[in-house]
Design a protein around this motif. Structure first.
Motif, PDB file in Angstrom:
ATOM      1  N   ALA A 186       0.831  -1.211   0.000  1.00 11.58           N
ATOM      2  CA  ALA A 186       0.000   0.000   0.000  1.00 11.58           C
ATOM      3  C   ALA A 186       0.864   1.257   0.000  1.00 11.58           C
ATOM      4  CB  ALA A 186      -0.918  -0.010   1.218  1.00 11.58           C
ATOM      5  N   GLU A 187       1.942   1.250   0.769  1.00 10.56           N
ATOM      6  CA  GLU A 187       2.838   2.393   0.804  1.00 10.56           C
ATOM      7  C   GLU A 187       3.498   2.610  -0.558  1.00 10.56           C
ATOM      8  OE1 GLU A 187       6.915   3.847   3.062  1.00 10.56           O
ATOM      9  OE2 GLU A 187       5.908   2.022   3.716  1.00 10.56           O
ATOM     10  N   LEU A 188       3.907   1.532  -1.187  1.00 14.87           N
ATOM     11  CA  LEU A 188       4.520   1.627  -2.508  1.00 14.87           C
ATOM     12  C   LEU A 188       3.539   2.196  -3.532  1.00 14.87           C
ATOM     13  CD1 LEU A 188       7.102   0.750  -4.176  1.00 14.87           C
ATOM     14  CD2 LEU A 188       5.715  -1.203  -4.837  1.00 14.87           C
ATOM     15  N   ASN A 189       2.299   1.736  -3.505  1.00 16.48           N
ATOM     16  CA  ASN A 189       1.290   2.247  -4.439  1.00 16.48           C
ATOM     17  C   ASN A 189       0.966   3.709  -4.169  1.00 16.48           C
ATOM     18  OD1 ASN A 189       1.039  -0.092  -5.917  1.00 16.48           O
ATOM     19  ND2 ASN A 189      -0.601  -0.907  -4.640  1.00 16.48           N
ATOM     20  N   ALA A 190       0.917   4.107  -2.895  1.00 15.64           N
ATOM     21  CA  ALA A 190       0.643   5.509  -2.562  1.00 15.64           C
ATOM     22  C   ALA A 190       1.764   6.419  -3.047  1.00 15.64           C
ATOM     23  CB  ALA A 190       0.452   5.651  -1.056  1.00 15.64           C
ATOM     24  N   LYS A 191       3.012   6.005  -2.849  1.00 12.20           N
ATOM     25  CA  LYS A 191       4.137   6.808  -3.325  1.00 12.20           C
ATOM     26  C   LYS A 191       4.145   6.885  -4.848  1.00 12.20           C
ATOM     27  CE  LYS A 191       7.291   6.093   0.529  1.00 12.20           C
ATOM     28  NZ  LYS A 191       8.568   5.500   0.959  1.00 12.20           N
ATOM     29  N   ASP A 192       3.819   5.790  -5.501  1.00 15.00           N
ATOM     30  CA  ASP A 192       3.782   5.769  -6.962  1.00 15.00           C
ATOM     31  C   ASP A 192       2.705   6.711  -7.487  1.00 15.00           C
ATOM     32  OD1 ASP A 192       4.542   4.822  -9.539  1.00 15.00           O
ATOM     33  OD2 ASP A 192       2.791   3.498  -9.526  1.00 15.00           O
ATOM     34  N   ALA A 193       1.543   6.693  -6.846  1.00 11.66           N
ATOM     35  CA  ALA A 193       0.449   7.568  -7.281  1.00 11.66           C
ATOM     36  C   ALA A 193       0.798   9.033  -7.071  1.00 11.66           C
ATOM     37  CB  ALA A 193      -0.828   7.215  -6.528  1.00 11.66           C
ATOM     38  N   SER A 194       1.455   9.355  -5.956  1.00 15.19           N
ATOM     39  CA  SER A 194       1.828  10.753  -5.719  1.00 15.19           C
ATOM     40  C   SER A 194       2.898  11.206  -6.703  1.00 15.19           C
ATOM     41  CB  SER A 194       2.287  10.949  -4.280  1.00 15.19           C
ATOM     42  OG  SER A 194       3.472  10.229  -4.035  1.00 15.19           O
ATOM     43  N   GLN A 195       3.822  10.322  -7.051  1.00 13.21           N
ATOM     44  CA  GLN A 195       4.839  10.680  -8.047  1.00 13.21           C
ATOM     45  C   GLN A 195       4.200  10.900  -9.418  1.00 13.21           C
ATOM     46  OE1 GLN A 195       7.703   7.530  -7.886  1.00 13.21           O
ATOM     47  NE2 GLN A 195       8.768   8.389  -6.115  1.00 13.21           N
ATOM     48  N   GLU A 196       3.227  10.074  -9.780  1.00 13.76           N
ATOM     49  CA  GLU A 196       2.538  10.264 -11.060  1.00 13.76           C
ATOM     50  C   GLU A 196       1.790  11.585 -11.080  1.00 13.76           C
ATOM     51  OE1 GLU A 196       0.047   6.901 -11.723  1.00 13.76           O
ATOM     52  OE2 GLU A 196       1.726   5.532 -12.025  1.00 13.76           O
ATOM     53  N   THR A 197       1.201  11.980  -9.949  1.00 10.50           N
ATOM     54  CA  THR A 197       0.497  13.257  -9.862  1.00 10.50           C
ATOM     55  C   THR A 197       1.456  14.416 -10.054  1.00 10.50           C
ATOM     56  OG1 THR A 197      -1.125  12.292  -8.354  1.00 10.50           O
ATOM     57  CG2 THR A 197      -0.973  14.686  -8.397  1.00 10.50           C
ATOM     58  N   VAL A 198       2.604  14.366  -9.397  1.00  5.35           N
ATOM     59  CA  VAL A 198       3.588  15.439  -9.517  1.00  5.35           C
ATOM     60  C   VAL A 198       4.111  15.534 -10.943  1.00  5.35           C
ATOM     61  CG1 VAL A 198       5.901  16.173  -8.801  1.00  5.35           C
ATOM     62  CG2 VAL A 198       4.259  15.408  -7.096  1.00  5.35           C
ATOM     63  N   VAL A 199       4.402  14.411 -11.561  1.00  3.54           N
ATOM     64  CA  VAL A 199       4.897  14.424 -12.940  1.00  3.54           C
ATOM     65  C   VAL A 199       3.832  14.979 -13.886  1.00  3.54           C
ATOM     66  CG1 VAL A 199       5.592  12.938 -14.856  1.00  3.54           C
ATOM     67  CG2 VAL A 199       6.595  12.607 -12.611  1.00  3.54           C
ATOM     68  N   GLY A 200       2.584  14.593 -13.685  1.00  7.61           N
ATOM     69  CA  GLY A 200       1.503  15.121 -14.516  1.00  7.61           C
ATOM     70  C   GLY A 200       1.333  16.619 -14.354  1.00  7.61           C
ATOM     71  N   LEU A 201       1.410  17.099 -13.112  1.00 10.61           N
ATOM     72  CA  LEU A 201       1.290  18.536 -12.876  1.00 10.61           C
ATOM     73  C   LEU A 201       2.467  19.309 -13.473  1.00 10.61           C
ATOM     74  CD1 LEU A 201      -0.052  18.588  -9.209  1.00 10.61           C
ATOM     75  CD2 LEU A 201      -1.286  19.220 -11.289  1.00 10.61           C
ATOM     76  N   LEU A 202       3.671  18.770 -13.344  1.00  9.43           N
ATOM     77  CA  LEU A 202       4.828  19.425 -13.949  1.00  9.43           C
ATOM     78  C   LEU A 202       4.727  19.454 -15.472  1.00  9.43           C
ATOM     79  CD1 LEU A 202       7.785  18.131 -11.746  1.00  9.43           C
ATOM     80  CD2 LEU A 202       6.844  20.437 -11.842  1.00  9.43           C
ATOM     81  N   GLY A 203       4.237  18.367 -16.060  1.00  9.41           N
ATOM     82  CA  GLY A 203       4.042  18.346 -17.506  1.00  9.41           C
ATOM     83  C   GLY A 203       3.026  19.366 -17.959  1.00  9.41           C
ATOM     84  N   THR A 204       1.949  19.515 -17.199  1.00  5.11           N
ATOM     85  CA  THR A 204       0.944  20.531 -17.518  1.00  5.11           C
ATOM     86  C   THR A 204       1.531  21.926 -17.395  1.00  5.11           C
ATOM     87  OG1 THR A 204      -0.786  19.059 -16.706  1.00  5.11           O
ATOM     88  CG2 THR A 204      -1.351  21.394 -16.908  1.00  5.11           C
ATOM     89  N   VAL A 206       4.694  22.836 -17.701  1.00  5.58           N
ATOM     90  CA  VAL A 206       5.636  23.080 -18.797  1.00  5.58           C
ATOM     91  C   VAL A 206       4.885  23.353 -20.102  1.00  5.58           C
ATOM     92  CG1 VAL A 206       7.374  21.937 -20.259  1.00  5.58           C
ATOM     93  CG2 VAL A 206       7.552  21.811 -17.773  1.00  5.58           C
ATOM     94  N   SER A 207       3.809  22.619 -20.343  1.00  5.72           N
ATOM     95  CA  SER A 207       3.069  22.847 -21.589  1.00  5.72           C
ATOM     96  C   SER A 207       2.382  24.209 -21.590  1.00  5.72           C
ATOM     97  CB  SER A 207       2.045  21.736 -21.802  1.00  5.72           C
ATOM     98  OG  SER A 207       1.007  21.817 -20.854  1.00  5.72           O
ATOM     99  N   VAL A 208       1.910  24.671 -20.436  1.00  6.85           N
ATOM    100  CA  VAL A 208       1.270  25.984 -20.368  1.00  6.85           C
ATOM    101  C   VAL A 208       2.309  27.085 -20.569  1.00  6.85           C
ATOM    102  CG1 VAL A 208       0.131  27.604 -18.781  1.00  6.85           C
ATOM    103  CG2 VAL A 208      -0.695  25.269 -18.978  1.00  6.85           C
ATOM    104  N   VAL A 209       3.475  26.935 -19.946  1.00  5.78           N
ATOM    105  CA  VAL A 209       4.525  27.966 -20.055  1.00  5.78           C
ATOM    106  C   VAL A 209       5.068  28.032 -21.480  1.00  5.78           C
ATOM    107  CG1 VAL A 209       6.863  28.552 -19.291  1.00  5.78           C
ATOM    108  CG2 VAL A 209       5.142  27.879 -17.626  1.00  5.78           C
ATOM    109  N   THR A 210       5.249  26.868 -22.135  1.00  6.10           N
ATOM    110  CA  THR A 210       5.830  26.897 -23.475  1.00  6.10           C
ATOM    111  C   THR A 210       4.833  27.326 -24.545  1.00  6.10           C
ATOM    112  OG1 THR A 210       5.376  24.529 -23.743  1.00  6.10           O
ATOM    113  CG2 THR A 210       7.564  25.155 -22.939  1.00  6.10           C
ATOM    114  N   CYS A 211       3.540  27.206 -24.288  1.00  9.55           N
ATOM    115  CA  CYS A 211       2.544  27.588 -25.284  1.00  9.55           C
ATOM    116  C   CYS A 211       2.293  29.097 -25.301  1.00  9.55           C
ATOM    117  CB  CYS A 211       1.235  26.852 -25.039  1.00  9.55           C
ATOM    118  SG  CYS A 211       1.313  25.106 -25.449  1.00  9.55           S
TER     119      CYS A 211
END
Length: 90
Positions: free
Chosen positions: A64-82, A84-89
């Motif tokens: 459960a801890e591993l899945n929670a950390k994985d989900a939070s990392q995916e959220t951070v990566v998704g937010l950073l990607g968003t 970067v796309s907003v800043v570059t557009c």
């Protein structure tokens, strides 16, 4: 095995989506529905392969801890990607 099945289902759905314009009206709806079903099955197989990998790499009792950390990392990566796309557009 699950990952390969997910790839096959996703590729099949993509091909059906690309070929759907050549079919007449009613058959086109059937092809698109079948593509959607394949995409849903791809999600199930992808989730199963992710769960199998999580269980494999987890230490005893911390899946459960591993899945929670994985989900939070995916959220951070998704937010950073968003961000970067907003800043570059602009």
């Amino acid at each position: 095995m699950f990952r390969f099945t997910a790839d096959l289902l996703n590729d099949s759905a993509l091909v059906m989506d690309c070929l759907s314009p050549i079919f007449p009206g009613t058959l086109r709806v059937v092809v698109l529905c079948l593509a959607g079903a394949f995409r849903a099955m791809c999600g199930v197989c992808g989730g199963a392969s992710k769960a199998a990998l999580s269980v494999h790499f987890a230490k005893s009792g911390n899946v459960a801890e591993l899945n929670a950390k994985d989900a939070s990392q995916e959220t951070v990566v998704g937010l950073l990607g968003t961000l970067v796309s907003v800043v570059t557009c602009e």
